[in-house]
Design a protein around this motif. Structure first.
Motif, PDB file in Angstrom:
ATOM      1  N   THR A  71     -15.414 -35.920   9.966  1.00 13.86           N
ATOM      2  CA  THR A  71     -14.529 -35.660   8.903  1.00 13.86           C
ATOM      3  C   THR A  71     -13.590 -34.898   9.303  1.00 13.86           C
ATOM      4  O   THR A  71     -11.994 -34.937   8.696  1.00 13.86           O
ATOM      5  N   ALA A 106     -10.118 -37.120   8.940  1.00 16.75           N
ATOM      6  CA  ALA A 106      -9.842 -37.600   7.567  1.00 16.75           C
ATOM      7  C   ALA A 106      -9.294 -36.370   7.199  1.00 16.75           C
ATOM      8  O   ALA A 106      -8.243 -36.330   6.536  1.00 16.75           O
ATOM      9  N   LYS A 107      -9.403 -35.354   8.017  1.00 10.80           N
ATOM     10  CA  LYS A 107      -8.932 -34.148   7.909  1.00 10.80           C
ATOM     11  C   LYS A 107      -7.417 -34.294   8.974  1.00 10.80           C
ATOM     12  O   LYS A 107      -6.560 -33.933   7.817  1.00 10.80           O
ATOM     13  N   GLU A 140      -5.725 -36.678   8.136  1.00  9.08           N
ATOM     14  CA  GLU A 140      -5.393 -37.762   6.835  1.00  9.08           C
ATOM     15  C   GLU A 140      -5.620 -39.178   7.270  1.00  9.08           C
ATOM     16  O   GLU A 140      -4.776 -39.930   7.207  1.00  9.08           O
ATOM     17  N   ARG A 197     -15.158 -33.524  -0.025  1.00  5.36           N
ATOM     18  CA  ARG A 197     -13.653 -32.625  -0.313  1.00  5.36           C
ATOM     19  C   ARG A 197     -12.756 -33.483   0.208  1.00  5.36           C
ATOM     20  O   ARG A 197     -11.862 -33.103  -0.053  1.00  5.36           O
ATOM     21  N   TYR A 198     -13.191 -34.647   1.045  1.00  6.83           N
ATOM     22  CA  TYR A 198     -11.860 -35.193   0.866  1.00  6.83           C
ATOM     23  C   TYR A 198     -12.065 -36.317   0.677  1.00  6.83           C
ATOM     24  O   TYR A 198     -12.627 -37.402   0.539  1.00  6.83           O
TER      25      TYR A 198
END
Lengths: 263, 88
Positions: free
Chosen positions: A25, A28-29, A31, A79-80
């Motif tokens: 996660t 992914a945050k 990017e 969320r992503y």
């Protein structure tokens, strides 16, 4: 260029799945395009920790056996949009997949993703062999306990034998209050014993339990564990981040309070 | 805990570290208790040709020792073999 990272520990219950969920996660945050693969066939858990358990249609074994394409089995995170989960099968066993099949699947996914995170099962049997077969690098998770460290040492030996290029250590569930009293091995002690590079330390934070209850990884939020996991992600992508002070509340008042606290 | 205990007792954290260091040396040397037993028996066989030894008091261990080359601790086989009588 994509990188395949296996999260492993030897011993069970030290935080492999939690670490996989938060590292995936977190990346992914930052990017990157990430896929998490749960390789623990028969004991599926990464889906609940990610809060995606209600959306599973196909699983890892279906993909490997050709019942569906990898794209159909991967669940897009709520969320992503650049984070995916390939869940494990719950009603099969570890022998349903071979190391060769894992390598083939991962090579296919390399073309589409920046990071492929493999959540490894406990133990050193076939599930472990499957997970490490395709890995470029490894995150070895341990806690400051004799049993977990002994198993981590064994895992490091096996990763060396498989010539995994980069093996980094995560010390999980640290309790700085106990370390201060001398009743828990410190980060330095653990690194000294295992003699591999440290990529991060995560405190024993009750927010981890809360976030797992809710199915939402806490990486990147203001909690100590959330910050610790985000720092690990930044170090994975090559940023230099200073070590987090895990003792928490070292201000003047908490020090005074500490003086009066009974053990 | 009395003040005296603080000076006497080793903290459990450092006990754990010391135990692990010893344990991992034998783990890494991949010497199972069975292998250690075989080594022990072979050593007894060889030495028994020349002298009578006390098999009960015999102690063989793999531990660490400071290396002569100065590159830290290295595994070492340490044997303590009480001799009863030298054969002539």
């Amino acid at each position: 260029m994509s990188e395949v990272i296996v999260v492993t520990s030897g011993k069970g219950g030290v935080g492999k799945t939690t670490t996989s969920a938060n590292v995936g996660t977190g990346l992914a945050k930052l990017e990157y395009k990430v896929v998490l693969i749960d390789t623990d066939i028969g004991l599926r858990n990464l889906d609940v920790v990610m809060g995606l358990e209600n959306r599973i249609v196909y699983n890892l074994v279906d993909v490997v056996e050709g019942n569906c394409r990898a794209k159909q089995a991967m669940i897009k995170d709520k969320r992503y949009s650049n984070l995916y989960l390939l869940p494990s099968a719950q009603t099969r066993d570890k022998s349903s997949v071979t190391p060769e099949q894992m390598v083939k699947l991962v090579d296919e996914l390399r073309e589409e993703f920046d990071y492929i995170i493999l959540d490894c099962p406990a133990g050193i049997e076939q599930g472990f062999q499957n997970a490490i077969a395709a890995a470029d690098r490894a995150l070895v998770v341990t806690t400051p306990e004799v049993s977990a460290i002994r198993d981590a040492d064994r895992i490091i030996g096996l990763l060396d034998a498989k010539e995994i290029k980069k093996v980094d250590l995560i010390v999980n569930r640290l309790r700085m209050d106990m370390v201060k009293k001398g009743d828990m091995m410190s980060i330095e002690d653990v690194v000294d014993i295992l003699a591999i590079d440290l990529i991060g330390a995560v405190p024993d934070d009750e927010n981890i339990v809360i976030s797992t209850n809710q199915g939402e990884p806490l990486v990147g939020n203001s909690t100590l564990a959330g910050q610790a996991y985000m720092n690990i992600c930044k170090r994975i992508i090559g940023e230099e981040v200073p070590m987090l002070d895990l003792s928490g509340g070292t201000g003047f008042f908490s020090k005074i309070a500490g003086l009066f606290k009974k053990n | 805990m009395s003040l005296l205990d603080i000076f006497k007792k080793k903290s459990s954290g450092s006990v754990a570290k010391d135990r692990l260091k010893l344990l991992l040396v034998s783990d890494r040397a991949s010497c199972s208790p069975e292998v250690m037993e075989m080594i022990k028996n072979d050593i007894i066989k060889v030495i028994a040709k020349y002298m009578e030894i006390d098999c009960e008091g015999l102690d063989i261990q793999i531990t660490t020792t400071e290396s002569d080359g100065g590159n830290g601790n290295v595994p070492a086989l340490v044997a303590n073999i009480p001799i009863k009588e030298v054969k002539h």
